[in-house]
Scaffold this motif. Structure first.
Motif, PDB file in Angstrom:
ATOM      1  N   ALA A  87       0.844  -1.204   0.000  1.00 47.45           N
ATOM      2  CA  ALA A  87       0.000   0.000   0.000  1.00 47.45           C
ATOM      3  C   ALA A  87       0.878   1.253   0.000  1.00 47.45           C
ATOM      4  O   ALA A  87       0.524   2.263  -0.625  1.00 47.45           O
ATOM      5  CB  ALA A  87      -0.950  -0.001   1.195  1.00 47.45           C
ATOM      6  N   ALA A  88       2.016   1.199   0.672  1.00 49.57           N
ATOM      7  CA  ALA A  88       2.952   2.329   0.655  1.00 49.57           C
ATOM      8  C   ALA A  88       3.555   2.497  -0.737  1.00 49.57           C
ATOM      9  O   ALA A  88       3.771   3.627  -1.180  1.00 49.57           O
ATOM     10  CB  ALA A  88       4.052   2.131   1.694  1.00 49.57           C
ATOM     11  N   MET A  89       3.807   1.382  -1.427  1.00 50.48           N
ATOM     12  CA  MET A  89       4.321   1.471  -2.799  1.00 50.48           C
ATOM     13  C   MET A  89       3.334   2.213  -3.692  1.00 50.48           C
ATOM     14  O   MET A  89       3.728   3.084  -4.473  1.00 50.48           O
ATOM     15  CB  MET A  89       4.546   0.068  -3.373  1.00 50.48           C
ATOM     16  CG  MET A  89       5.672  -0.701  -2.769  1.00 50.48           C
ATOM     17  SD  MET A  89       5.701  -2.366  -3.505  1.00 50.48           S
ATOM     18  CE  MET A  89       6.453  -3.275  -2.164  1.00 50.48           C
ATOM     19  N   PRO A 136      -4.370  -5.527  -4.695  1.00 55.30           N
ATOM     20  CA  PRO A 136      -5.403  -5.063  -5.629  1.00 55.30           C
ATOM     21  C   PRO A 136      -5.268  -3.582  -5.992  1.00 55.30           C
ATOM     22  O   PRO A 136      -5.510  -3.207  -7.134  1.00 55.30           O
ATOM     23  CB  PRO A 136      -6.718  -5.329  -4.893  1.00 55.30           C
ATOM     24  CG  PRO A 136      -6.397  -6.365  -3.876  1.00 55.30           C
ATOM     25  CD  PRO A 136      -4.958  -6.136  -3.498  1.00 55.30           C
ATOM     26  N   GLY A 137      -4.882  -2.736  -5.041  1.00 50.80           N
ATOM     27  CA  GLY A 137      -4.668  -1.323  -5.340  1.00 50.80           C
ATOM     28  C   GLY A 137      -3.509  -1.135  -6.295  1.00 50.80           C
ATOM     29  O   GLY A 137      -3.534  -0.257  -7.171  1.00 50.80           O
ATOM     30  N   GLY A 138      -2.485  -1.943  -6.138  1.00 51.43           N
ATOM     31  CA  GLY A 138      -1.349  -1.907  -7.058  1.00 51.43           C
ATOM     32  C   GLY A 138      -1.760  -2.365  -8.448  1.00 51.43           C
ATOM     33  O   GLY A 138      -1.349  -1.776  -9.458  1.00 51.43           O
ATOM     34  N   ALA A 139      -2.593  -3.403  -8.516  1.00 52.23           N
ATOM     35  CA  ALA A 139      -3.084  -3.893  -9.806  1.00 52.23           C
ATOM     36  C   ALA A 139      -3.916  -2.818 -10.495  1.00 52.23           C
ATOM     37  O   ALA A 139      -3.812  -2.611 -11.709  1.00 52.23           O
ATOM     38  CB  ALA A 139      -3.900  -5.169  -9.616  1.00 52.23           C
ATOM     39  N   TYR A 140      -4.734  -2.113  -9.725  1.00 58.59           N
ATOM     40  CA  TYR A 140      -5.549  -1.027 -10.273  1.00 58.59           C
ATOM     41  C   TYR A 140      -4.663   0.092 -10.819  1.00 58.59           C
ATOM     42  O   TYR A 140      -4.842   0.543 -11.960  1.00 58.59           O
ATOM     43  CB  TYR A 140      -6.485  -0.503  -9.191  1.00 58.59           C
ATOM     44  CG  TYR A 140      -7.304   0.692  -9.605  1.00 58.59           C
ATOM     45  CD1 TYR A 140      -8.294   0.582 -10.574  1.00 58.59           C
ATOM     46  CD2 TYR A 140      -7.095   1.930  -9.022  1.00 58.59           C
ATOM     47  CE1 TYR A 140      -9.053   1.682 -10.953  1.00 58.59           C
ATOM     48  CE2 TYR A 140      -7.851   3.033  -9.392  1.00 58.59           C
ATOM     49  CZ  TYR A 140      -8.825   2.904 -10.361  1.00 58.59           C
ATOM     50  OH  TYR A 140      -9.571   3.990 -10.730  1.00 58.59           O
ATOM     51  N   ALA A 141      -3.703   0.534 -10.020  1.00 55.53           N
ATOM     52  CA  ALA A 141      -2.812   1.612 -10.457  1.00 55.53           C
ATOM     53  C   ALA A 141      -2.001   1.188 -11.680  1.00 55.53           C
ATOM     54  O   ALA A 141      -1.808   1.988 -12.613  1.00 55.53           O
ATOM     55  CB  ALA A 141      -1.887   2.020  -9.308  1.00 55.53           C
ATOM     56  N   LEU A 142      -1.558  -0.061 -11.708  1.00 50.90           N
ATOM     57  CA  LEU A 142      -0.796  -0.554 -12.855  1.00 50.90           C
ATOM     58  C   LEU A 142      -1.688  -0.632 -14.088  1.00 50.90           C
ATOM     59  O   LEU A 142      -1.264  -0.267 -15.195  1.00 50.90           O
ATOM     60  CB  LEU A 142      -0.180  -1.918 -12.544  1.00 50.90           C
ATOM     61  CG  LEU A 142       0.741  -2.500 -13.611  1.00 50.90           C
ATOM     62  CD1 LEU A 142       1.931  -1.583 -13.883  1.00 50.90           C
ATOM     63  CD2 LEU A 142       1.217  -3.888 -13.191  1.00 50.90           C
TER      64      LEU A 142
END
Length: 191
Positions: free
Chosen positions: A103-105, A134-140
């Motif tokens: 989440a920090a990433m 999932p938040g990383g997948a969304y941002a990516l």
């Protein structure tokens, strides 16, 4: 009486506080994020902008000083960011991200993107997404869709947005909708 005394002796300094919660638990209660997979689920998540700064800053600073882990650094960074201390927040997001806190990433990636470093943002989004966040997948997915730090790639965008949606990141389903007549996608404003 002896039992009470023994309990009082064994209570750590980090458990100070009138509510009986450890200082780390107080930080969790005051600044835990829905997007943090390591969040203490014993407390309701605090939405962005809804952190009670006095409580969160006090508890999270003390928990961080007492040997806080990446989750505590992330939570302190959220409170600092809400309080307008972006440089200090960015440093703590970076610290937590370097320790693998996904989440920090994602949050650090968004800050880098806003500051004009799309390549740095993309690298952080990819790391978080590949870690299963999932938040990383969304941002990516948005990065691939919009060409942020990488050439636009609709196929990869759809794959990562589907991954985010299946991981519980509901807004990702909107970003996979076909473009409107004017060319904008439904999720374009939801970054």
């Amino acid at each position: 009486m002896a039992l009470f005394f023994t309990g009082a002796v064994w209570m750590s300094p980090a458990q100070a506080g009138g509510n009986g919660l450890s200082i780390e638990a107080q930080c969790d209660a005051a600044a835990g994020s829905r997007d943090d997979r390591t969040r203490n689920t014993g407390f309701a998540p605090i939405e962005n902008g809804g952190i009670k700064l006095g409580i969160a800053l006090s508890a999270c600073r003390e928990a961080y000083k007492a040997g806080g882990n990446p989750r505590i650094a992330f939570q302190l960074a959220r409170a600092l960011e809400q309080g307008g201390q972006l440089l200090a927040a960015q440093g703590l997001y970076r610290e937590a991200a370097l320790q693998g806190h996904s989440a920090a990433m994602v949050r650090l990636g968004r800050i880098l993107q806003e500051k004009g470093d799309p390549g740095g943002a993309f690298a952080l989004y990819r790391r978080a997404a590949e870690d299963g966040d999932p938040g990383g997948a969304y941002a990516l997915g948005l990065a691939y869709r919009d060409g942020i730090g990488t050439p636009a790639d609709a196929r990869r965008a759809a794959r990562w947005l589907d991954t985010a949606a299946s991981g519980g990141y509901e807004i990702a389903a909107l970003a996979t909708e076909p473009p409107h007549k004017d060319g904008a996608t439904a999720g374009a404003g939801s970054r």
